[in-house]
Motif scaffolding. Structure first.
Motif, PDB file in Angstrom:
ATOM      1  N   HIS A 109       0.796  -1.218   0.000  1.00 32.44           N
ATOM      2  CA  HIS A 109       0.000   0.000   0.000  1.00 32.44           C
ATOM      3  C   HIS A 109       0.836   1.278   0.000  1.00 32.44           C
ATOM      4  CE1 HIS A 109      -3.713  -2.165   0.194  1.00 32.44           C
ATOM      5  NE2 HIS A 109      -3.295  -2.852   1.223  1.00 32.44           N
ATOM      6  N   SER A 110       2.109   1.195   0.361  1.00 32.29           N
ATOM      7  CA  SER A 110       2.924   2.403   0.382  1.00 32.29           C
ATOM      8  C   SER A 110       3.397   2.806  -1.011  1.00 32.29           C
ATOM      9  CB  SER A 110       4.120   2.237   1.320  1.00 32.29           C
ATOM     10  OG  SER A 110       4.980   1.239   0.826  1.00 32.29           O
ATOM     11  N   PHE A 111       3.393   1.891  -1.957  1.00 35.10           N
ATOM     12  CA  PHE A 111       3.781   2.190  -3.327  1.00 35.10           C
ATOM     13  C   PHE A 111       2.512   2.499  -4.116  1.00 35.10           C
ATOM     14  CE2 PHE A 111       5.129   1.155  -7.660  1.00 35.10           C
ATOM     15  CZ  PHE A 111       6.331   1.831  -7.711  1.00 35.10           C
ATOM     16  N   HIS A 112       2.549   3.468  -4.970  1.00 34.99           N
ATOM     17  CA  HIS A 112       1.370   3.885  -5.725  1.00 34.99           C
ATOM     18  C   HIS A 112       1.317   3.148  -7.067  1.00 34.99           C
ATOM     19  CE1 HIS A 112       0.500   7.034  -2.838  1.00 34.99           C
ATOM     20  NE2 HIS A 112       1.792   7.283  -2.827  1.00 34.99           N
ATOM     21  N   TYR A 113       0.782   1.932  -7.036  1.00 32.58           N
ATOM     22  CA  TYR A 113       0.756   1.104  -8.236  1.00 32.58           C
ATOM     23  C   TYR A 113      -0.072   1.715  -9.351  1.00 32.58           C
ATOM     24  CZ  TYR A 113       3.293  -2.415  -5.713  1.00 32.58           C
ATOM     25  OH  TYR A 113       4.265  -3.063  -5.009  1.00 32.58           O
ATOM     26  N   GLN A 114      -1.194   2.344  -9.019  1.00 32.35           N
ATOM     27  CA  GLN A 114      -2.013   2.952 -10.063  1.00 32.35           C
ATOM     28  C   GLN A 114      -1.228   4.053 -10.771  1.00 32.35           C
ATOM     29  OE1 GLN A 114      -5.218   1.901 -11.057  1.00 32.35           O
ATOM     30  NE2 GLN A 114      -4.541   3.118 -12.806  1.00 32.35           N
ATOM     31  N   GLN A 115      -0.559   4.874 -10.009  1.00 36.09           N
ATOM     32  CA  GLN A 115       0.254   5.951 -10.588  1.00 36.09           C
ATOM     33  C   GLN A 115       1.383   5.369 -11.441  1.00 36.09           C
ATOM     34  OE1 GLN A 115       1.574   8.727  -7.596  1.00 36.09           O
ATOM     35  NE2 GLN A 115       3.125   9.599  -8.934  1.00 36.09           N
ATOM     36  N   GLU A 116       1.979   4.288 -10.977  1.00 34.27           N
ATOM     37  CA  GLU A 116       3.078   3.657 -11.705  1.00 34.27           C
ATOM     38  C   GLU A 116       2.605   3.081 -13.039  1.00 34.27           C
ATOM     39  OE1 GLU A 116       7.014   2.574 -12.429  1.00 34.27           O
ATOM     40  OE2 GLU A 116       6.190   3.915 -10.918  1.00 34.27           O
ATOM     41  N   ILE A 117       1.481   2.361 -13.057  1.00 33.23           N
ATOM     42  CA  ILE A 117       1.044   1.779 -14.331  1.00 33.23           C
ATOM     43  C   ILE A 117       0.508   2.852 -15.276  1.00 33.23           C
ATOM     44  CG2 ILE A 117       0.705  -0.530 -13.387  1.00 33.23           C
ATOM     45  CD1 ILE A 117      -2.326  -0.019 -13.682  1.00 33.23           C
ATOM     46  N   ASP A 118      -0.077   3.917 -14.737  1.00 30.75           N
ATOM     47  CA  ASP A 118      -0.455   5.052 -15.598  1.00 30.75           C
ATOM     48  C   ASP A 118       0.793   5.619 -16.268  1.00 30.75           C
ATOM     49  OD1 ASP A 118      -3.171   4.873 -14.951  1.00 30.75           O
ATOM     50  OD2 ASP A 118      -3.058   6.444 -13.407  1.00 30.75           O
ATOM     51  N   ARG A 177       2.088   3.258 -19.008  1.00 30.31           N
ATOM     52  CA  ARG A 177       1.255   3.370 -20.218  1.00 30.31           C
ATOM     53  C   ARG A 177       1.614   4.627 -21.005  1.00 30.31           C
ATOM     54  NH1 ARG A 177      -3.872   5.281 -21.950  1.00 30.31           N
ATOM     55  NH2 ARG A 177      -4.338   6.177 -19.919  1.00 30.31           N
ATOM     56  N   SER A 178       1.775   5.721 -20.308  1.00 31.83           N
ATOM     57  CA  SER A 178       2.108   6.984 -20.965  1.00 31.83           C
ATOM     58  C   SER A 178       3.514   6.955 -21.564  1.00 31.83           C
ATOM     59  CB  SER A 178       1.982   8.121 -19.955  1.00 31.83           C
ATOM     60  OG  SER A 178       2.412   9.323 -20.505  1.00 31.83           O
ATOM     61  N   ARG A 179       4.474   6.498 -20.783  1.00 34.50           N
ATOM     62  CA  ARG A 179       5.882   6.508 -21.204  1.00 34.50           C
ATOM     63  C   ARG A 179       6.136   5.629 -22.422  1.00 34.50           C
ATOM     64  NH1 ARG A 179      10.642   4.009 -17.498  1.00 34.50           N
ATOM     65  NH2 ARG A 179      12.292   4.100 -19.025  1.00 34.50           N
ATOM     66  N   PHE A 180       5.493   4.460 -22.456  1.00 37.76           N
ATOM     67  CA  PHE A 180       5.743   3.510 -23.541  1.00 37.76           C
ATOM     68  C   PHE A 180       4.637   3.514 -24.598  1.00 37.76           C
ATOM     69  CE2 PHE A 180       8.150   1.973 -19.899  1.00 37.76           C
ATOM     70  CZ  PHE A 180       9.399   1.811 -20.469  1.00 37.76           C
ATOM     71  N   VAL A 185      -5.545  -1.055 -13.312  1.00 36.39           N
ATOM     72  CA  VAL A 185      -5.579  -0.988 -14.771  1.00 36.39           C
ATOM     73  C   VAL A 185      -5.434   0.456 -15.232  1.00 36.39           C
ATOM     74  CG1 VAL A 185      -7.002  -3.055 -15.032  1.00 36.39           C
ATOM     75  CG2 VAL A 185      -8.085  -0.820 -14.935  1.00 36.39           C
ATOM     76  N   SER A 186      -4.933   0.615 -16.440  1.00 36.89           N
ATOM     77  CA  SER A 186      -4.802   1.929 -17.059  1.00 36.89           C
ATOM     78  C   SER A 186      -5.110   1.768 -18.542  1.00 36.89           C
ATOM     79  CB  SER A 186      -3.376   2.457 -16.861  1.00 36.89           C
ATOM     80  OG  SER A 186      -3.250   3.747 -17.405  1.00 36.89           O
ATOM     81  N   GLY A 187      -5.982   2.617 -19.067  1.00 35.87           N
ATOM     82  CA  GLY A 187      -6.349   2.539 -20.470  1.00 35.87           C
ATOM     83  C   GLY A 187      -7.474   1.565 -20.743  1.00 35.87           C
ATOM     84  N   ASN A 188      -8.198   1.163 -19.700  1.00 37.75           N
ATOM     85  CA  ASN A 188      -9.282   0.197 -19.889  1.00 37.75           C
ATOM     86  C   ASN A 188     -10.476   0.826 -20.592  1.00 37.75           C
ATOM     87  OD1 ASN A 188      -9.267   1.528 -17.249  1.00 37.75           O
ATOM     88  ND2 ASN A 188     -11.223   0.473 -16.907  1.00 37.75           N
ATOM     89  N   ARG A 189     -11.193  -0.007 -21.345  1.00 36.29           N
ATOM     90  CA  ARG A 189     -12.385   0.437 -22.066  1.00 36.29           C
ATOM     91  C   ARG A 189     -13.661   0.207 -21.273  1.00 36.29           C
ATOM     92  NH1 ARG A 189     -11.335  -0.837 -28.414  1.00 36.29           N
ATOM     93  NH2 ARG A 189     -10.047   1.019 -28.703  1.00 36.29           N
ATOM     94  N   VAL A 217       1.385 -10.217 -11.852  1.00 33.64           N
ATOM     95  CA  VAL A 217       1.658 -10.234 -13.280  1.00 33.64           C
ATOM     96  C   VAL A 217       1.395  -8.835 -13.826  1.00 33.64           C
ATOM     97  CG1 VAL A 217       0.960 -11.171 -15.530  1.00 33.64           C
ATOM     98  CG2 VAL A 217       1.058 -12.673 -13.524  1.00 33.64           C
ATOM     99  N   LEU A 218       2.356  -8.305 -14.560  1.00 37.10           N
ATOM    100  CA  LEU A 218       2.213  -7.021 -15.227  1.00 37.10           C
ATOM    101  C   LEU A 218       1.915  -7.293 -16.696  1.00 37.10           C
ATOM    102  CD1 LEU A 218       2.481  -3.894 -15.138  1.00 37.10           C
ATOM    103  CD2 LEU A 218       4.888  -4.227 -15.772  1.00 37.10           C
ATOM    104  N   LEU A 219       0.791  -6.773 -17.179  1.00 39.67           N
ATOM    105  CA  LEU A 219       0.368  -6.962 -18.562  1.00 39.67           C
ATOM    106  C   LEU A 219       0.406  -5.624 -19.282  1.00 39.67           C
ATOM    107  CD1 LEU A 219      -1.243  -8.889 -20.678  1.00 39.67           C
ATOM    108  CD2 LEU A 219      -3.207  -7.608 -19.887  1.00 39.67           C
ATOM    109  N   VAL A 220       0.994  -5.612 -20.462  1.00 39.12           N
ATOM    110  CA  VAL A 220       1.017  -4.412 -21.303  1.00 39.12           C
ATOM    111  C   VAL A 220       0.524  -4.814 -22.684  1.00 39.12           C
ATOM    112  CG1 VAL A 220       2.909  -3.328 -20.021  1.00 39.12           C
ATOM    113  CG2 VAL A 220       3.443  -4.759 -21.985  1.00 39.12           C
ATOM    114  N   GLY A 221      -0.219  -3.915 -23.336  1.00 36.41           N
ATOM    115  CA  GLY A 221      -0.730  -4.313 -24.632  1.00 36.41           C
ATOM    116  C   GLY A 221      -1.194  -3.172 -25.506  1.00 36.41           C
ATOM    117  N   PHE A 222      -1.443  -3.568 -26.753  1.00 36.62           N
ATOM    118  CA  PHE A 222      -1.937  -2.658 -27.787  1.00 36.62           C
ATOM    119  C   PHE A 222      -3.212  -3.236 -28.391  1.00 36.62           C
ATOM    120  CE2 PHE A 222       2.678  -1.915 -27.777  1.00 36.62           C
ATOM    121  CZ  PHE A 222       2.719  -0.529 -27.679  1.00 36.62           C
TER     122      PHE A 222
END
Length: 156
Positions: A7-16, A19-22, A46-50, A118-123
């Motif tokens: 909880h001390s690490f901001h996972y939502q901020q990190e995955i956002d 997504r932006s960086r890559f 999640v970030s970028g979900n529909r 598991v970290l998932l990244v996609g297009f």
């Protein structure tokens, strides 16, 4: 993993940020949840979900993208969903279907000697993620994501 670290690490901020960086269309983090002495995986961030269907996806070890990566402890790359997964088998990959992903990669996240996420990244376009770009992504991520360790995994 201690709850304090989680909880001390901001996972939502990190995955956002990932997504932006890559420039990924979608990034998600699945974490192991204890369920009646059987561990299941659920998509927690999640970030970028529909849509919000990811909230209802529960995977067991060996099932779906997260379940396979969790069970094997190995990264998974699907360059083109249309050619790499038979249409009749797509129901086994609910995150791919619900988010309309067409090219994706997933990495195991470790705590000590156990995979716990598991970290998932996609297009949403085919062939956007290939072996070389997935390897560059892994290398640029570094050795950790919050309390998780990311281990170098040899690509096929």
């Amino acid at each position: 993993m201690t709850m304090t670290n989680l909880h001390s690490f901001h996972y939502q901020q990190e995955i956002d940020g990932i997504r932006s960086r890559f420039q990924f269309d979608f990034v998600s983090l699945a974490l192991v949840q204890p369920a009646e002495d059987r561990f299941v995986l659920t998509w927690q961030y999640v970030s970028g979900n529909r849509n919000d269907r990811y909230k209802r996806i529960v995977l067991h070890s060996g099932k779906g993208v997260a379940g396979i990566v969790f069970k094997t402890g190995k990264a998974m790359l699907i360059q083109n969903v249309s050619t790499d997964i038979e249409a009749k088998d797509l129901f086994n990959y609910p995150i791919i279907v619900s988010e309309q992903l067409r090219s994706l990669g997933a990495l195991p996240l470790w705590e000590g000697s156990r995979v716990i996420g598991v970290l998932l990244v996609g297009f949403r376009k085919e062939n956007e993620l290939d072996e070389a770009s997935f390897a560059r992504f892994q290398n640029s991520l570094g050795a950790s994501l919050g309390a998780f360790q990311i281990r170098e995994v040899s690509q096929p």
